[in-house]
Design a protein around this motif. Structure first.
Motif, PDB file in Angstrom:
ATOM      1  N   UNK A 162      58.198  43.298  33.423  1.00 12.10           N
ATOM      2  CA  UNK A 162      58.411  42.592  34.689  1.00 12.10           C
ATOM      3  C   UNK A 162      57.343  41.518  34.879  1.00 12.10           C
ATOM      4  N   UNK A 163      57.738  40.348  35.277  1.00  8.40           N
ATOM      5  CA  UNK A 163      56.800  39.238  35.417  1.00  8.40           C
ATOM      6  C   UNK A 163      55.738  39.540  36.457  1.00  8.40           C
ATOM      7  N   UNK A 164      54.489  39.438  36.005  1.00  3.17           N
ATOM      8  CA  UNK A 164      53.389  39.775  36.894  1.00  3.17           C
ATOM      9  C   UNK A 164      53.354  38.895  38.145  1.00  3.17           C
ATOM     10  N   UNK A 165      53.538  37.617  37.921  1.00  2.83           N
ATOM     11  CA  UNK A 165      53.445  36.702  39.058  1.00  2.83           C
ATOM     12  C   UNK A 165      54.495  37.062  40.104  1.00  2.83           C
ATOM     13  N   UNK A 168      52.302  39.446  32.060  1.00  6.44           N
ATOM     14  CA  UNK A 168      51.826  39.214  33.422  1.00  6.44           C
ATOM     15  C   UNK A 168      50.787  38.096  33.481  1.00  6.44           C
ATOM     16  N   UNK A 169      50.517  37.461  32.341  1.00  5.90           N
ATOM     17  CA  UNK A 169      49.530  36.369  32.263  1.00  5.90           C
ATOM     18  C   UNK A 169      48.184  36.767  32.868  1.00  5.90           C
ATOM     19  N   UNK A 186      46.962  32.836  44.090  1.00  2.70           N
ATOM     20  CA  UNK A 186      46.988  33.045  42.649  1.00  2.70           C
ATOM     21  C   UNK A 186      48.404  33.206  42.120  1.00  2.70           C
ATOM     22  N   UNK A 187      49.175  33.990  42.832  1.00  3.40           N
ATOM     23  CA  UNK A 187      50.525  34.247  42.325  1.00  3.40           C
ATOM     24  C   UNK A 187      51.302  32.938  42.226  1.00  3.40           C
ATOM     25  N   UNK A 188      51.169  32.117  43.259  1.00  2.00           N
ATOM     26  CA  UNK A 188      51.859  30.838  43.232  1.00  2.00           C
ATOM     27  C   UNK A 188      51.336  29.978  42.088  1.00  2.00           C
ATOM     28  N   UNK A 189      50.014  29.992  41.916  1.00  2.00           N
ATOM     29  CA  UNK A 189      49.438  29.193  40.839  1.00  2.00           C
ATOM     30  C   UNK A 189      49.858  29.711  39.481  1.00  2.00           C
ATOM     31  N   UNK A 190      49.966  31.048  39.367  1.00  2.00           N
ATOM     32  CA  UNK A 190      50.347  31.603  38.072  1.00  2.00           C
ATOM     33  C   UNK A 190      51.749  31.176  37.686  1.00  2.00           C
ATOM     34  N   UNK A 191      52.612  31.088  38.679  1.00  2.00           N
ATOM     35  CA  UNK A 191      53.972  30.667  38.375  1.00  2.00           C
ATOM     36  C   UNK A 191      53.980  29.257  37.804  1.00  2.00           C
ATOM     37  N   UNK A 226      41.684  36.251  47.304  1.00  2.00           N
ATOM     38  CA  UNK A 226      42.780  35.329  47.578  1.00  2.00           C
ATOM     39  C   UNK A 226      43.831  35.390  46.482  1.00  2.00           C
ATOM     40  N   UNK A 227      43.377  35.563  45.250  1.00  2.00           N
ATOM     41  CA  UNK A 227      44.306  35.556  44.124  1.00  2.00           C
ATOM     42  C   UNK A 227      44.790  36.968  43.776  1.00  2.00           C
ATOM     43  N   UNK A 276      53.376  40.160  41.762  1.00  2.00           N
ATOM     44  CA  UNK A 276      52.252  39.960  42.660  1.00  2.00           C
ATOM     45  C   UNK A 276      52.715  39.403  43.995  1.00  2.00           C
ATOM     46  N   UNK A 277      53.725  38.547  43.957  1.00  2.00           N
ATOM     47  CA  UNK A 277      54.227  37.982  45.200  1.00  2.00           C
ATOM     48  C   UNK A 277      54.774  39.085  46.096  1.00  2.00           C
TER      49      UNK A 277
END
Lengths: 338, 338
Positions: free
Chosen positions: A49-52, B120-121, B51-56, A119-120, A55-56
């Motif tokens: 499953x995609x981490x990003x 998950x990068x 972070x999640x947005x940036x990772x995408x 934040x991240x 995470x959202x």
């Protein structure tokens, strides 16, 4: 194939993207045969499953963070940190958690790391070490609402969960041991004065020396072997009134001090008594072996990790007393020279 | 205020969400005064790009990963790993990078961690240690296209970037030193045979012993101090034909072996010569001090981190020879008993 998409799985399994989504998420809407085919393709493609995306939806990172505002050399030299990190990992490894370590030059950079990690959502919680008096990290972490466990005295933890050892009782025991051996002039080779536990040991050292009628000298260092050695040289060449017993704030400085004392042609314990602090393996392999204020640092790290998981499970902030260092008498303890 | 939203910044700055977005992303479309007000509010609120947005959008994680399929105890006891990690962090700290360490029970779990980190990068690259013969991690990492640097011999790295030391040359030097001292029966206390560098040292040990007419015994361990001690006890109590010189695969086992030899009432080097491997501080503080195959492990870690950054910058895979361990002769080397 670095990134496997739902689309790719759908193409290979010969089904729609919707069917893949149902199958992977364990939802109804696809037949058992389709579900099995989709799962097989996903496995072949090493799909995770995609981490990003996860995470959202606020999934956990399964990572704890540790920032060290010390030199990277500390990690390779300081037995305390090796033992402590090993202890933390011994608990994390049973839960599939990782530990992210960042070495920074100062507290400002350390606080920037917490802001970024929070934040991240890079870590689920942090371990805060080398607690200071009026530590600015405490209010920051409260403001960020980043779960944190402080390694240090509860009087300095500002209500954050902490795991502490009783520095006052331990230092008092060390000074009493030296007084009982008959020493009159004692020195303390201490870490930086702004560190909370260094400060508390200093208060206890002064009070015990005063009560027992000893002359006490305190010299502060950066905890490194290099400074432990140079300060020992100063103390031992300071003239006829040099101290005849030295209490070090860690093992590394005590071992370095022992080397300098031998170099100067003095003997341990005939000329100088040495007490180390923490009691890693180092204290048992030197010649003579070193008396030390002893506690189980690996277990300390394990306790910290254990309480971090409790925090994630919703435990209220609390102060946990870890074992208080106890005097371990070895070959470096003896009466003062006649 | 754990999560600061664009909406909240817009509300406090008294502008639209679009204006906040333009201001934070450095795009035109807002006045300088508005931009300044938005940035000030963002700073007050400790805002950091999500972070999640940036990772995408495929930003870097600014983290390297290290999985250790050893016990957590290794971290607290094994001077190699603490020196190595300290060296890695010494370079990472200059770039604001973190190191994520996960301790796992076996290679299967290690490979699962790589799959997860890649999908998950979580990390920009990984450091792979304890390379095996026909190591299954090599093809997995190639398949995942996860940037990886292998610590181990180029013949085992399968084309991945590697940093290696010349085990063959070093082991040959160690055996020649023992032969020159006049020993006939030598032993090697080795790590697990499936580790590539252990295997290569074994080949060199056998070849050199054969060429020099020595009787060589090899015993494999898990690299721990406990097994180093128990194996040394077996060797030293094996009868009149016991070995008179022992080469250990790390410092930890050599120090533990020294303790056992002393316990058995034997002397080093009068009864037994000991050679350690890596040459951490431990070798210089025992009594007697330990001869060792010496290299700078902290610098080794730093080199590895340096080459990782090169990889991220697009360097082609390459094999880098780090310094070859050199014999450092100390108090534990001597002729065999008469």
């Amino acid at each position: 194939m670095p990134r496997v998409t739902i689309k790719e799985i759908a193409r290979r399994a010969g089904v729609s993207k919707g069917a893949v989504s149902y199958a992977l998420n364990g939802q109804p809407g696809v037949s058992d045969a389709t579900r099995a085919r989709v799962l097989k393709v996903a496995e072949e493609l090493e799909w995770v499953p995609n981490r990003a995306a996860r995470m959202l939806s606020a999934a956990r990172s399964e990572t704890f963070g540790l920032v060290l505002a010390r030199t990277a050399k500390t990690l390779s030299e300081e037995p305390f940190y090796m033992g402590f990190i090993g202890g933390v990992e011994s608990v994390l490894s049973t839960k599939g958690y990782a530990l992210t370590i960042q070495v920074v030059p100062d507290l400002e950079t350390e606080m920037a790391a917490y802001r970024k990690w929070s934040a991240e959502r890079r870590v689920d919680a942090v371990i805060v070490v080398d607690l200071r008096v009026d530590d600015p990290r405490v209010p920051l972490l409260q403001k960020l609402e980043l779960p944190a466990l402080v390694v240090g005295d509860k009087s300095l933890a500002g209500g954050l969960t902490c795991v502490w050892t009783d520095s006052t009782t331990a230092m008092t025991e060390a000074v009493e041991h030296i007084a009982e051996l008959g020493h009159q002039r004692i020195a303390r080779v201490a870490g930086p004065p702004e560190h909370g536990h260094v400060w508390m040991r200093g208060q206890a050292f002064a009070a015990a020396a005063d009560r027992l009628g000893l002359t006490g000298t305190v010299v502060h260092t950066d905890f490194s072997g290099d400074e432990g050695a140079s300060v020992t040289r100063q103390l031992m060449t300071s003239g006829p009134d040099r101290p005849t017993a030295v209490i070090y704030d860690n093992d590394l400085m005590a071992v370095a001090g022992l080397g300098v004392i031998h170099e100067l042609g003095l003997a341990v314990p005939d000329d100088v008594t040495i007490i180390a602090w923490d009691d890693s393996t180092l204290c048992r392999i030197t010649h003579p072996t070193l008396s030390a204020m002893s506690h189980d640092v690996v277990e300390y790290g394990g306790r910290v990790a254990h309480h971090l998981f409790e925090l994630l499970d919703g435990a209220e902030p609390a102060a946990h007393l870890n074992s208080t260092p106890k005097l371990q008498i070895r070959g470096s303890s003896g009466p003062p020279p006649a």
